[in-house]
Design an enzyme around this catalytic site. Structure first.
Site, PDB file in Angstrom:
ATOM      1  CG  HIS A  66      -8.756   4.166  -5.931  1.00 22.17           C
ATOM      2  ND1 HIS A  66      -7.890   3.580  -6.829  1.00 22.17           N
ATOM      3  CD2 HIS A  66      -9.486   3.159  -5.400  1.00 22.17           C
ATOM      4  CE1 HIS A  66      -8.100   2.267  -6.847  1.00 22.17           C
ATOM      5  NE2 HIS A  66      -9.061   1.983  -5.990  1.00 22.17           N
ATOM      6  CG  ASP A  67      -7.135   1.448  -3.064  1.00 25.91           C
ATOM      7  OD1 ASP A  67      -8.296   1.723  -2.689  1.00 25.91           O
ATOM      8  OD2 ASP A  67      -6.874   0.569  -3.905  1.00 25.91           O
ATOM      9  CG  ASP A 118     -14.541  -1.045  -1.246  1.00 22.99           C
ATOM     10  OD1 ASP A 118     -13.878   0.009  -1.113  1.00 22.99           O
ATOM     11  OD2 ASP A 118     -14.038  -2.119  -1.601  1.00 22.99           O
ATOM     12  CG  ASP A 135     -13.742 -13.397  -1.668  1.00 23.70           C
ATOM     13  OD1 ASP A 135     -13.968 -12.263  -1.206  1.00 23.70           O
ATOM     14  OD2 ASP A 135     -12.610 -13.826  -1.941  1.00 23.70           O
ATOM     15  CD  GLN A 171     -15.999  -4.948  -0.831  1.00 23.57           C
ATOM     16  OE1 GLN A 171     -15.200  -5.005   0.102  1.00 23.57           O
ATOM     17  NE2 GLN A 171     -15.787  -4.202  -1.885  1.00 23.57           N
ATOM     18  CD  GLU A 209      -6.009  -4.001  -6.793  1.00 24.08           C
ATOM     19  OE1 GLU A 209      -5.848  -3.138  -5.914  1.00 24.08           O
ATOM     20  OE2 GLU A 209      -6.941  -4.823  -6.740  1.00 24.08           O
ATOM     21  CG  ASP A 227     -10.813  -4.858  -7.469  1.00 23.07           C
ATOM     22  OD1 ASP A 227     -10.029  -3.939  -7.198  1.00 23.07           O
ATOM     23  OD2 ASP A 227     -11.551  -5.419  -6.631  1.00 23.07           O
ATOM     24  CG  HIS A 249     -15.207  -8.547  -3.867  1.00 24.11           C
ATOM     25  ND1 HIS A 249     -13.825  -8.598  -3.914  1.00 24.11           N
ATOM     26  CD2 HIS A 249     -15.523  -7.254  -4.079  1.00 24.11           C
ATOM     27  CE1 HIS A 249     -13.327  -7.394  -4.130  1.00 24.11           C
ATOM     28  NE2 HIS A 249     -14.342  -6.547  -4.240  1.00 24.11           N
TER      29      HIS A 249
HETATM   30  C1  GLC Z   1      -8.986  -2.990  -4.841  1.00 25.92           C
HETATM   31  C2  GLC Z   1      -9.389  -1.538  -4.959  1.00 25.92           C
HETATM   32  C3  GLC Z   1      -9.887  -1.036  -3.638  1.00 25.92           C
HETATM   33  C4  GLC Z   1     -11.027  -1.900  -3.169  1.00 25.92           C
HETATM   34  C5  GLC Z   1     -10.621  -3.376  -3.139  1.00 25.92           C
HETATM   35  C6  GLC Z   1     -11.800  -4.276  -2.903  1.00 25.92           C
HETATM   36  O1  GLC Z   1      -7.882  -3.144  -4.026  1.00 25.92           O
HETATM   37  O2  GLC Z   1      -8.327  -0.776  -5.454  1.00 25.92           O
HETATM   38  O3  GLC Z   1     -10.272   0.303  -3.706  1.00 25.92           O
HETATM   39  O4  GLC Z   1     -11.448  -1.487  -1.891  1.00 25.92           O
HETATM   40  O5  GLC Z   1     -10.054  -3.772  -4.368  1.00 25.92           O
HETATM   41  O6  GLC Z   1     -12.624  -4.315  -4.032  1.00 25.92           O
END
Ligand code: GLC
Ligand code: CA
Length: 580
Positions: free
Chosen positions: A312-313, A65, A175, A173, A247, A205, A108
């Site tokens: 980036h997403d 990721d 948690d 990933q 975020e 994040d 995570h």
């Molecule tokens: C956030 C990041 C994303 C990532 C996700 C999981 O949303 O911006 O790129 O895949 O977290 O870590």
């Protein structure tokens, strides 16, 4: 930069530039961007005018990721360089008066992190309780699946120890279990490690998902706020003046608690605003933006929104209604490959059909809105994307510096690059690159650079109030940005036609509007109603000056003209870049 001399709410006045190390500049020719490469480009960034760099994850990871799957919180991913390379980058960035924001992935780890490797190996592992386990996949049924294109459930079966583990993102990933005090301690250690090294801020994040509780959607739980408040208190104590950015892809009402009483996060992204900017420019109508601004509650004085167009997403559409989502998909993602999860994986220029007027207008909105703007690398030159690359990789391709081999990104054999640069006729590096744009005053790069300069010339944009004007013509979006000592009137024509608009400016009778890109004076405001004509997708940024102020400013300008130290030309600085 002596921190004491700078206000502790510096994050209100910055412009952030988001960078994946991997994609920016490869210094050693192995086909992967690295810290020395980035350090060599700091003068470019300085001259673009951005004042903070947000680095995507760069610690060790299997990169399933793109680094958000962390294997080691403390060491740099080897291809990106060494810890010394990172520290050198940090020092050079600070020397140029810019800030550094790095990632804190709390929720995570990677399944290759030693904690999880141990946890999954035996139910008796001392790390078993670092993660969330269950005998059945039926717990927390009300929780949505975020990466719904690839994951069917938030539970994955672990055959060796015969239990399911919980994950909000990819199954690789898992948690972390925040009920476990040891997990909390470990993450606090990570926070302190990076602040001790000298980073200025952490982008936290996926914060809504730290805790789980039956009968809820497992988002924004009170426990999460308690933990974040504790983290904040420890940061304030040991590292005053550092910043935490949340975020939290949530409605403004649900984001509000993340600011607490100014005792939780300093900043949070405004996710719902972003898609509405794209709706407004597609509809040629301001109402969807007005609607979300009206739904945005005031936040504590010390806090700030982070605003953005792309990142980036995928362009996430979680915070719009079903109807709005269908609309955006129809307009912006006709090709199904452009869709990903609940979003659109494209860059700004292609989303705007490469229409310069629309791209510039989007930046006019972003850079005059309250909040701190974030720019995504490559969007300053109008880079394209590549839908053939999986996941979100199509918007993470090599930065296009010049028309040389690999777009000047790397000296590697093209087949050794981590991913191919954009090569099509419209957006390929042969056409869209920094070198091509630097000498042209009207290039996307230079227009954005000028907007940044204007924004940075007054604290008004980051700190002032926003007052929406309500002309009948809804194709035009007009507002005042005001502080005690400054006022700027902004007009944006969201439609593809020339529009005329009548504004009630009775409060400003006697003022002179000065257009900020040209310095040109408009006729003095004499009547209550002021009439403007704006070209398709045009915009005006007008400082409203009283006659005395105007005279004062002219004197200052005249005095400045006699001072010798002119800044070096942009190109000159690019060429000064460290070789390699
Ligand atoms: C956030 C990041 C994303 C990532 C996700 C999981 O949303 O911006 O790129 O895949 O977290 O870590
Ligand atoms: Ca490299």
């Amino acid at each position: 930069m002596p921190r004491e001399e700078i206000s502790s709410d510096w994050y209100k006045d910055i412009i952030i530039y988001e960078i994946p190390i991997k994609s920016f500049r490869d210094s050693n020719g192995d086909g992967i961007g690295d810290f020395p490469g980035l350090t060599g480009k700091l003068d470019y960034l300085k001259n673009l005018g951005v004042t903070a760099l947000w680095l995507l994850p760069f610690t060790d990871s299997p990169l399933k990721d793109d680094g958000y799957d962390i294997r080691d919180y403390y060491n740099i991913y080897p291809s990106y360089g060494t810890m010394d390379d990172f520290l050198h980058f940090l020092e050079e960035t600070h020397k140029r008066g810019m800030r550094v924001i790095t990632e804190l992935v709390l929720n995570h780890t990677s399944n290759t992190h030693p904690w999880f490797v141990s946890a999954r190996s035996s139910r008796d592992s001392p790390f078993r309780d670092y993660y969330v386990w269950s005998d059945t996949p039926d717990r927390y049924k009300d929780t949505r699946v975020i990466f719904n294109d690839t994951e069917k459930s938030n539970w994955t079966w672990e055959p060796k120890t015969r239990q399911f583990y919980w994950h909000r993102f990819f199954h690789h990933q898992p948690d972390l279990n925040f009920e476990n005090p040891q997990v909390q301690e470990e993450l606090l250690k990570v926070v302190k490690f990076w602040f001790r090294l000298g980073v200025d801020g952490l982008r936290c994040d996926a914060v809504p998902y730290l805790y789980e509780r039956e009968g809820t959607n497992c988002e924004n739980l009170p426990e999460t706020h308690l933990f974040m408040k504790r983290l904040r208190a420890e940061v304030d104590l040991e590292f005053p003046g550092r910043m935490l950015l949340a975020e939290a892809n949530q409605t403004p009402q649900d984001v509000l608690p993340y600011f607490g009483n100014g005792d939780e996060f300093h900043m949070a992204y405004h996710f719902p605003l972003m898609p509405r900017l794209f709706i407004a420019i597609a509809q040629g109508d301001r109402r969807s933006i007005v609607d979300i601004l009206e739904k945005t509650p005031p936040i504590p004085d010390s806090c700030q929104w982070a605003i953005f167009l792309r990142n980036h997403d995928e362009l996430t559409l979680e915070m719009v209604s079903d109807l709005e989502r269908d609309y955006l998909w129809t307009i912006y993602a006709q090709d199904p490959r452009m869709r990903l999860n609940i979003g659109i994986r494209r860059r700004l220029a292609p989303l705007m059909q490469n229409d310069r007027r629309k791209v510039d207008l989007m930046y006019s909105l972003l850079l005059t809105f309250p909040g701190t703007p974030i720019l995504y690398y490559g969007d300053e030159i109008g880079m394209g994307d590549n839908v053939h690359l999986g996941d979100r990789n199509g918007v993470r391709t090599p930065m296009q510096w010049s028309f040389d081999r690999n777009g000047g990104f790397s000296r590697a054999n093209p087949s050794d690059l981590f991913t191919p640069p954009i090569q099509n006729a419209l957006y390929g590096y042969q056409v869209v690159n920094v070198e091509n744009q630097i000498d042209f005053p009207t290039s996307p790069l230079n227009v954005l650079r000028q907007m940044i300069q204007i924004r940075q010339s007054s604290r008004l944009f980051g700190r002032g109030k926003m007052k929406l004007l309500t002309p009948k013509n809804t194709h035009v979006f007009a507002y005042l940005r005001e502080s005690e000592e400054d006022v700027v009137l902004v007009l944006n024509n969201l439609s593809d036609r020339t529009e005329s608009v009548v504004l009630d400016l009775s409060r400003f009778r006697g003022y002179v509007p000065v257009e900020l890109f040209s310095g040109k004076r408009f006729p003095r405001i004499l009547r209550a109603h002021f009439h403007f004509t704006i070209s398709p997708y045009g915009y005006f940024w007008l400082r409203l000056l009283l006659p005395e102020e105007e005279a004062g400013r002219r004197r200052i300008r005249a005095a400045r003209k006699t001072s010798p130290a002119a800044p070096p030309a942009f190109r000159e600085l690019l060429e000064r870049e460290a070789p390699g």
